[in-house]
Write a protein that holds these residues in place. Structure first.
Motif, PDB file in Angstrom:
ATOM      1  N   ASP A   1      36.202  35.942  41.047  1.00 35.61           N
ATOM      2  CA  ASP A   1      34.798  35.769  41.447  1.00 35.61           C
ATOM      3  C   ASP A   1      33.897  35.413  40.277  1.00 35.61           C
ATOM      4  OD1 ASP A   1      34.999  36.475  44.291  1.00 35.61           O
ATOM      5  OD2 ASP A   1      35.507  38.478  43.564  1.00 35.61           O
ATOM      6  N   PHE A   2      34.434  35.440  39.068  1.00 35.98           N
ATOM      7  CA  PHE A   2      33.632  35.162  37.875  1.00 35.98           C
ATOM      8  C   PHE A   2      34.354  34.146  36.980  1.00 35.98           C
ATOM      9  CE2 PHE A   2      32.490  39.327  39.429  1.00 35.98           C
ATOM     10  CZ  PHE A   2      31.105  39.348  39.356  1.00 35.98           C
ATOM     11  N   PRO A   3      34.496  32.901  37.467  1.00 37.01           N
ATOM     12  CA  PRO A   3      35.266  31.890  36.726  1.00 37.01           C
ATOM     13  C   PRO A   3      34.652  31.476  35.397  1.00 37.01           C
ATOM     14  CG  PRO A   3      34.106  30.892  38.579  1.00 37.01           C
ATOM     15  CD  PRO A   3      33.945  32.374  38.727  1.00 37.01           C
ATOM     16  N   ASP A   4      33.366  31.749  35.194  1.00 37.64           N
ATOM     17  CA  ASP A   4      32.716  31.358  33.942  1.00 37.64           C
ATOM     18  C   ASP A   4      32.980  32.340  32.809  1.00 37.64           C
ATOM     19  OD1 ASP A   4      31.649  29.127  35.185  1.00 37.64           O
ATOM     20  OD2 ASP A   4      29.793  30.166  35.746  1.00 37.64           O
ATOM     21  N   TYR A   5      33.713  33.419  33.104  1.00 37.15           N
ATOM     22  CA  TYR A   5      34.030  34.439  32.109  1.00 37.15           C
ATOM     23  C   TYR A   5      35.540  34.637  32.019  1.00 37.15           C
ATOM     24  CZ  TYR A   5      29.076  35.555  32.647  1.00 37.15           C
ATOM     25  OH  TYR A   5      27.707  35.472  32.696  1.00 37.15           O
ATOM     26  N   GLN A   6      35.990  35.130  30.868  1.00 38.26           N
ATOM     27  CA  GLN A   6      37.406  35.481  30.731  1.00 38.26           C
ATOM     28  C   GLN A   6      37.532  36.998  30.659  1.00 38.26           C
ATOM     29  OE1 GLN A   6      39.150  34.000  27.017  1.00 38.26           O
ATOM     30  NE2 GLN A   6      37.110  33.880  26.105  1.00 38.26           N
ATOM     31  N   PHE A   7      38.479  37.526  31.410  1.00 30.20           N
ATOM     32  CA  PHE A   7      38.700  38.959  31.486  1.00 30.20           C
ATOM     33  C   PHE A   7      39.848  39.350  30.561  1.00 30.20           C
ATOM     34  CE2 PHE A   7      36.228  38.067  35.141  1.00 30.20           C
ATOM     35  CZ  PHE A   7      35.644  39.256  35.574  1.00 30.20           C
TER      36      PHE A   7
ATOM     37  N   LYS B   1      46.759  53.224  36.849  1.00 28.49           N
ATOM     38  CA  LYS B   1      47.216  52.911  38.214  1.00 28.49           C
ATOM     39  C   LYS B   1      46.060  52.915  39.203  1.00 28.49           C
ATOM     40  CE  LYS B   1      51.951  54.691  37.780  1.00 28.49           C
ATOM     41  NZ  LYS B   1      52.882  55.787  38.167  1.00 28.49           N
ATOM     42  N   LYS B   2      45.146  53.865  39.047  1.00 27.55           N
ATOM     43  CA  LYS B   2      44.025  53.991  39.977  1.00 27.55           C
ATOM     44  C   LYS B   2      42.951  52.936  39.744  1.00 27.55           C
ATOM     45  CE  LYS B   2      45.134  57.865  42.202  1.00 27.55           C
ATOM     46  NZ  LYS B   2      45.331  57.903  43.673  1.00 27.55           N
ATOM     47  N   MET B   3      42.710  52.577  38.487  1.00 31.29           N
ATOM     48  CA  MET B   3      41.547  51.764  38.148  1.00 31.29           C
ATOM     49  C   MET B   3      41.823  50.266  37.993  1.00 31.29           C
ATOM     50  SD  MET B   3      39.831  54.621  38.014  1.00 31.29           S
ATOM     51  CE  MET B   3      40.695  55.675  36.853  1.00 31.29           C
ATOM     52  N   LEU B   4      42.940  49.903  37.396  1.00 31.10           N
ATOM     53  CA  LEU B   4      43.116  48.522  36.957  1.00 31.10           C
ATOM     54  C   LEU B   4      43.179  47.528  38.111  1.00 31.10           C
ATOM     55  CD1 LEU B   4      43.320  46.610  34.629  1.00 31.10           C
ATOM     56  CD2 LEU B   4      45.769  47.092  34.458  1.00 31.10           C
ATOM     57  N   SER B   5      43.852  47.880  39.181  1.00 30.78           N
ATOM     58  CA  SER B   5      43.961  46.933  40.306  1.00 30.78           C
ATOM     59  C   SER B   5      42.597  46.583  40.877  1.00 30.78           C
ATOM     60  CB  SER B   5      44.855  47.522  41.408  1.00 30.78           C
ATOM     61  OG  SER B   5      46.184  47.635  40.957  1.00 30.78           O
ATOM     62  N   VAL B   6      41.718  47.580  40.985  1.00 29.29           N
ATOM     63  CA  VAL B   6      40.372  47.321  41.507  1.00 29.29           C
ATOM     64  C   VAL B   6      39.595  46.453  40.519  1.00 29.29           C
ATOM     65  CG1 VAL B   6      38.242  48.349  42.375  1.00 29.29           C
ATOM     66  CG2 VAL B   6      40.410  49.541  42.684  1.00 29.29           C
ATOM     67  N   MET B   7      39.712  46.744  39.245  1.00 28.35           N
ATOM     68  CA  MET B   7      39.033  45.933  38.233  1.00 28.35           C
ATOM     69  C   MET B   7      39.484  44.471  38.311  1.00 28.35           C
ATOM     70  SD  MET B   7      39.150  48.437  34.875  1.00 28.35           S
ATOM     71  CE  MET B   7      38.139  49.919  34.738  1.00 28.35           C
ATOM     72  N   LEU B   8      40.777  44.269  38.452  1.00 30.85           N
ATOM     73  CA  LEU B   8      41.324  42.915  38.474  1.00 30.85           C
ATOM     74  C   LEU B   8      40.981  42.161  39.750  1.00 30.85           C
ATOM     75  CD1 LEU B   8      44.865  43.572  36.947  1.00 30.85           C
ATOM     76  CD2 LEU B   8      42.965  42.353  35.868  1.00 30.85           C
ATOM     77  N   SER B   9      40.615  42.888  40.796  1.00 32.27           N
ATOM     78  CA  SER B   9      40.355  42.245  42.087  1.00 32.27           C
ATOM     79  C   SER B   9      39.122  41.350  42.077  1.00 32.27           C
ATOM     80  CB  SER B   9      40.207  43.311  43.185  1.00 32.27           C
ATOM     81  OG  SER B   9      39.003  44.059  43.021  1.00 32.27           O
TER      82      SER B   9
ATOM     83  N   GLN C   1      52.880  45.057  35.830  1.00 30.28           N
ATOM     84  CA  GLN C   1      52.968  45.238  37.285  1.00 30.28           C
ATOM     85  C   GLN C   1      51.619  45.038  37.961  1.00 30.28           C
ATOM     86  OE1 GLN C   1      53.507  49.541  38.373  1.00 30.28           O
ATOM     87  NE2 GLN C   1      53.441  49.848  36.137  1.00 30.28           N
ATOM     88  N   PHE C   2      50.529  45.234  37.236  1.00 34.57           N
ATOM     89  CA  PHE C   2      49.201  45.077  37.809  1.00 34.57           C
ATOM     90  C   PHE C   2      48.651  43.669  37.569  1.00 34.57           C
ATOM     91  CE2 PHE C   2      49.744  49.410  36.157  1.00 34.57           C
ATOM     92  CZ  PHE C   2      49.704  50.122  37.358  1.00 34.57           C
ATOM     93  N   MET C   3      49.096  43.031  36.508  1.00 35.37           N
ATOM     94  CA  MET C   3      48.556  41.733  36.132  1.00 35.37           C
ATOM     95  C   MET C   3      49.115  40.611  37.009  1.00 35.37           C
ATOM     96  SD  MET C   3      48.779  42.439  32.026  1.00 35.37           S
ATOM     97  CE  MET C   3      48.434  40.766  31.514  1.00 35.37           C
ATOM     98  N   LYS C   4      50.408  40.511  37.096  1.00 34.95           N
ATOM     99  CA  LYS C   4      51.102  39.519  37.920  1.00 34.95           C
ATOM    100  C   LYS C   4      50.429  38.152  37.830  1.00 34.95           C
ATOM    101  CE  LYS C   4      53.153  42.945  40.972  1.00 34.95           C
ATOM    102  NZ  LYS C   4      53.267  43.499  42.352  1.00 34.95           N
ATOM    103  N   ASP C   5      49.803  37.701  38.938  1.00 34.84           N
ATOM    104  CA  ASP C   5      49.211  36.364  38.958  1.00 34.84           C
ATOM    105  C   ASP C   5      47.739  36.352  38.543  1.00 34.84           C
ATOM    106  OD1 ASP C   5      51.621  35.288  39.904  1.00 34.84           O
ATOM    107  OD2 ASP C   5      51.089  35.792  41.987  1.00 34.84           O
ATOM    108  N   ALA C   6      47.238  37.501  38.111  1.00 34.47           N
ATOM    109  CA  ALA C   6      45.818  37.574  37.738  1.00 34.47           C
ATOM    110  C   ALA C   6      45.539  36.725  36.495  1.00 34.47           C
ATOM    111  CB  ALA C   6      45.422  39.017  37.471  1.00 34.47           C
TER     112      ALA C   6
END
Length: 368
Positions: free
Chosen positions: A213-219, A201-209, A234-239
């Motif tokens: 900014d890095f379209p040449d890579y896949q997360f 809950k604390k980390m993933l949203s910031v990571m996904l934000s 719940q954190f992934m949604k439209d990411a």
């Protein structure tokens, strides 16, 4: 011999399972009863409690669940007394295991501790109790032996079990892995947000934000075996991100870079030679308490072992979108990566080579 083992999280389950396999080589008639997880259960014996049942993180959550924790401790003591093991093996997890060690020693059981509590990080006074209640301490970090020596306590450095766990895994075919999991041909940036709900809950949203900014890579999110995939949605949604559960080592094997929650995963990532940014954020109350009792300059195992900043640590308020983007950009730069790779090789040499599980098993079986 009869072995009662207590491990408290995913990494303890991994190291506990490898220790059990090594014990069986030394003692083919070994009988196991344990608190652990799926990996330990796969080796054999009786699983008493799964680590998922007591995955509490932070001071506040522990206080809120104190009655439940104390109830588990009471049950554990009764279970040990009924089983009458030849040796009790405690794996890390000091909040639970140190009180159990005290009770067990007072009741005549032999107590071995594999993977030391981080007394070198905070509350070093606990060494006094460890000396009193632990018959044999088996440590896995090179500086721990010297630390304990300053308290006139001889411990055994057995090497780090992650070296074995990683060396024993087969190489992954990059193209086949990507095809199996619906990934494209771009380089992978792995997201390791931790194994506990509170960490994620604390980390993933910031990571996904920073994904856009890095379209040449896949997360790709590395899902923990202790959590259901639905929890991550719940954190992934439209990411624009992929999710792969319970394949962290395979994912690291083919990743180009990673954002990693502080803990064992930082060392795992380094041993796979993946450039990383270390992330950590706790509740404000927990952080303020921790700041007052933890005496370390660094929080990641990589930096602690090397005794200098090798990987960047973004802690608490420093863990934000701007800083994550800046630091991730740095570890994608080839010159910066070359220095990291050199440091990672030095780190591996400091860890002392393979054989930790076998070394530990030999000490436990032959001297008990």
């Amino acid at each position: 011999m009869k072995y009662y083992i207590i491990a408290g999280e995913a990494s303890g389950d991994l190291h506990g399972s490898n220790l059990m396999k090594a014990i069986v080589k030394q003692d083919p008639n070994a009988d196991f009863r344990f608190w652990g997880g799926d990996l330990m259960q796969a080796v054999g014996g009786t699983l008493v409690k799964h680590y998922k049942e007591r995955a509490f993180m932070g001071f506040i959550e522990i206080i809120m669940n104190l009655r439940k924790i104390l109830g588990m401790m009471s049950f554990c003591k009764k279970d040990i007394a009924n089983y009458q093991p030849d040796v009790l093996i405690l794996i890390d997890n000091s909040g639970f295991n140190l009180p159990i060690a005290k009770w067990a020693k007072q009741n005549g059981f032999t107590v071995n501790y594999y993977i030391s509590p981080q007394v070198w990080a905070s509350r070093a006074g606990r060494v006094k109790s460890i000396k009193q209640y632990v018959d044999k301490m088996l440590v896995i970090l090179p500086f721990e032996k010297e630390f304990y020596k300053t308290y006139d306590y001889d411990v055994y450095f057995v090497g780090h079990p992650l070296l074995d766990a990683i060396a024993d895994r087969p190489k992954i075919d990059d193209a086949a892995f990507k095809s199996t999991h619906g990934l494209d041909n771009r380089e992978i940036i792995a997201l390791l947000p931790g194994s506990r709900k509170q960490e994620i809950k604390k980390m993933l949203s910031v990571m996904l934000s920073v994904v856009n900014d890095f379209p040449d890579y896949q997360f790709v999110i590395a899902g923990a075996p202790s959590q259901e995939e639905a929890f991550y949605h719940q954190f992934m949604k439209d990411a624009n991100v992929k999710f792969i559960s319970n394949k962290t080592y395979d994912l690291l094997n083919i990743s180009h870079a990673a954002l990693v929650t502080s803990g064992t995963a930082t060392l795992e990532t380094a041993l796979y030679k993946v450039p990383q940014v270390v992330c950590y954020k706790a509740s404000n109350i927990s952080y303020q308490i921790a700041k007052r009792i933890i005496t370390l300059e660094y929080i990641s195992l990589v930096n602690l072992i090397m005794d200098r900043e090798v990987v960047k640590e973004l802690i608490q308020n420093d863990l934000n979108t701007k800083n994550v983007k800046t630091e991730l950009t740095k570890i994608l730069d080839q010159k910066h990566r070359e220095q990291l790779f050199s440091d990672y090789h030095d780190l591996e040499r400091k860890l002392g080579g393979k054989g930790a599980s076998e070394n530990a098993a030999k000490l436990i079986v032959e001297k008990n």
